[in-house]
Design an enzyme around this catalytic site. Sequence first.
Site, PDB file in Angstrom:
ATOM      1  N   LYS A 116       0.861  -1.178   0.000  1.00 26.91           N
ATOM      2  CA  LYS A 116       0.000   0.000   0.000  1.00 26.91           C
ATOM      3  C   LYS A 116       0.898   1.229   0.000  1.00 26.91           C
ATOM      4  O   LYS A 116       1.950   1.232   0.651  1.00 26.91           O
ATOM      5  CB  LYS A 116      -0.875  -0.055   1.257  1.00 26.91           C
ATOM      6  CG  LYS A 116      -1.920   1.022   1.383  1.00 26.91           C
ATOM      7  CD  LYS A 116      -2.796   0.756   2.611  1.00 26.91           C
ATOM      8  CE  LYS A 116      -3.857   1.806   2.845  1.00 26.91           C
ATOM      9  NZ  LYS A 116      -4.738   1.480   3.982  1.00 26.91           N
TER      10      LYS A 116
ATOM     11  N   SER B 107      -9.647   1.382   3.206  1.00 23.52           N
ATOM     12  CA  SER B 107      -8.840   2.192   2.316  1.00 23.52           C
ATOM     13  C   SER B 107      -7.778   1.417   1.541  1.00 23.52           C
ATOM     14  O   SER B 107      -7.206   1.943   0.601  1.00 23.52           O
ATOM     15  CB  SER B 107      -8.141   3.286   3.126  1.00 23.52           C
ATOM     16  OG  SER B 107      -7.252   2.691   4.069  1.00 23.52           O
TER      17      SER B 107
ATOM     18  N   SER C  18      -9.598  -1.093   7.379  1.00 22.78           N
ATOM     19  CA  SER C  18      -9.098  -0.923   6.005  1.00 22.78           C
ATOM     20  C   SER C  18      -8.389  -2.115   5.387  1.00 22.78           C
ATOM     21  O   SER C  18      -8.071  -2.087   4.204  1.00 22.78           O
ATOM     22  CB  SER C  18      -8.186   0.292   5.925  1.00 22.78           C
ATOM     23  OG  SER C  18      -8.969   1.453   5.904  1.00 22.78           O
TER      24      SER C  18
HETATM   25  N1  GLN Z   1     -12.940   3.217   6.744  1.00 24.95           N
HETATM   26  C1  GLN Z   1     -12.374   3.648   7.977  1.00 24.95           C
HETATM   27  C2  GLN Z   1     -12.113   5.117   7.967  1.00 24.95           C
HETATM   28  O1  GLN Z   1     -12.431   5.736   7.018  1.00 24.95           O
HETATM   29  C3  GLN Z   1     -11.140   2.876   8.272  1.00 24.95           C
HETATM   30  C4  GLN Z   1      -9.914   3.438   7.676  1.00 24.95           C
HETATM   31  C5  GLN Z   1      -8.717   2.609   7.926  1.00 24.95           C
HETATM   32  O2  GLN Z   1      -8.798   1.545   8.531  1.00 24.95           O
HETATM   33  N2  GLN Z   1      -7.585   3.125   7.503  1.00 24.95           N
HETATM   34  O3  GLN Z   1     -11.593   5.667   8.890  1.00 24.95           O
END
Ligand code: GLN
Length: 481
Positions: free
Chosen positions: A73, A148, A172
């Site tokens: 990532k 994400s 994420s």
């Molecule tokens: N979807 C969650 C957020 O927007 C989790 C993000 C993540 O785990 N980086 O914060």
Amino acid sequence: MIRDLHEQLKRQEISAVELAERYLKTIETKDGEIQAFLDVRREQALREAEAVDHKIMRGETVDLLAGIPGALKDNMCLRGERTTAGSKILDNYIAPYDASVVERLRQVDVVMVGKTNMDEFAMGSSTENSAYQRTKNPVDTARVPGGSSGGSAAAVAADMAVWALGSDTGGSIRQPASFCGLVGLKPTYGRVSRSGLLAMASSLDQIGPLTKTVEDAAIVFSRISGFDRMDATTAESKGKMFEDFLDADLRGKKVGIPREYFSESLDKDVRSVTMEALERFKSLGVSVEEISLPHAAFSLPVYYIIMPAEVSSNLARFDGIKYGLRVNDEKERMVAAGSLLETYLDSRAYGLGAEVKRRIMLGTYTLSAGYYDAYYQKAQKVRQLIRQDFERAYGQVDFIFSPTAPEAAFKFGAKTDDPLTMYLSDIYTVTANLAGVPAVSFPIGTVEVEGKSLPLGGQLQGKWFDEEGMLALAHQYERWS
Ligand code: GLN
């Protein structure tokens, strides 16, 4: 999968270079459409593969993961290479050092085919918040891959990488795994070093693998985990190879089903797939019982106070001076502007996207004098209660099972207009980050949506530092099905 490829490499039925070429070729043919990668490291990957071939030819023993193509990532630093975190503000940022996970992976001679797309600074549940491109879900390209870590999930699902690393602050890794039909592991907080990971919310962030099988996740996890002197929150551990313990005898273990997660509002298809999964657990000799996590309803509100608070502090460093883009440089009006504040404001206004700004504002507000006690302090207290819920539950059961996400992959644009509906995607996942426990998402079935069969993930949460038991149960479930 990794074990098979490793055997083929060892027997010299295929060379690491040929294997890398195979994956790079798939990237060439598929990624024009899928858009999982921000950077493809063709030259470097082939060089990494060559080094593995030399070792094998010299008769040296190589690690299980040596020569196996993977992706990172784009919020993990790779020395001398661009690291953007999906943000324009880091468009020209070249990392001066390797993240600790990268250092460890280099030590076992992996091949890294590229850096993957993500929601800007890991904020989002669909990868639509990337400043660069829209990653499609390989299962159905009209739909999002989750977020994400959507780029990492799409890369593995489309066979453009065997494994990929994601980061998980509130889901994420697990939610994209669920959307793309993969296994995604969020380790116990403190298991994997965060050094060289561009921080989102430091008390919640963990790096972990996305793979096609539980065994592959265990293999990658074993190689990135352990104490790191560069991250004071990492814990001492013995350096176990988790893939060696997947067949452990689990009879007599207990899986808890939190009654709060199975409310009336749960989608009926998601409910029935989850219920079927419970039957499979029973056939593995594991018992299932109802438990209660009384403060579960507060998880999402607490997450959306603590996370933005940490975000606002962590992202203060992106000011147009210390890293990456500087707007006033580009406009060549540094002198004319005459004000440092203007440089800060212009760079952040231009370089950061709407969701990132929203969270910085929320966090700045809840941390400000007068509101700190009412919001941040209060949220920390409730976080403690949530953690205590888990302590109590783990006195009764060994694992906690639930859906990973309230639904299967949704369509592009379905939630972009309303941040609150997007935040609901995290309802089952944020608790593990708040409590610090490990959690893994793995495929448990499919649902039919508009004539398409879409994958659904189940989430197994374990006791602190019991990745071993949790992965064993997920592996035995997977093998059984
Ligand atoms: N979807 C969650 C957020 O927007 C989790 C993000 C993540 O785990 N980086 O914060």
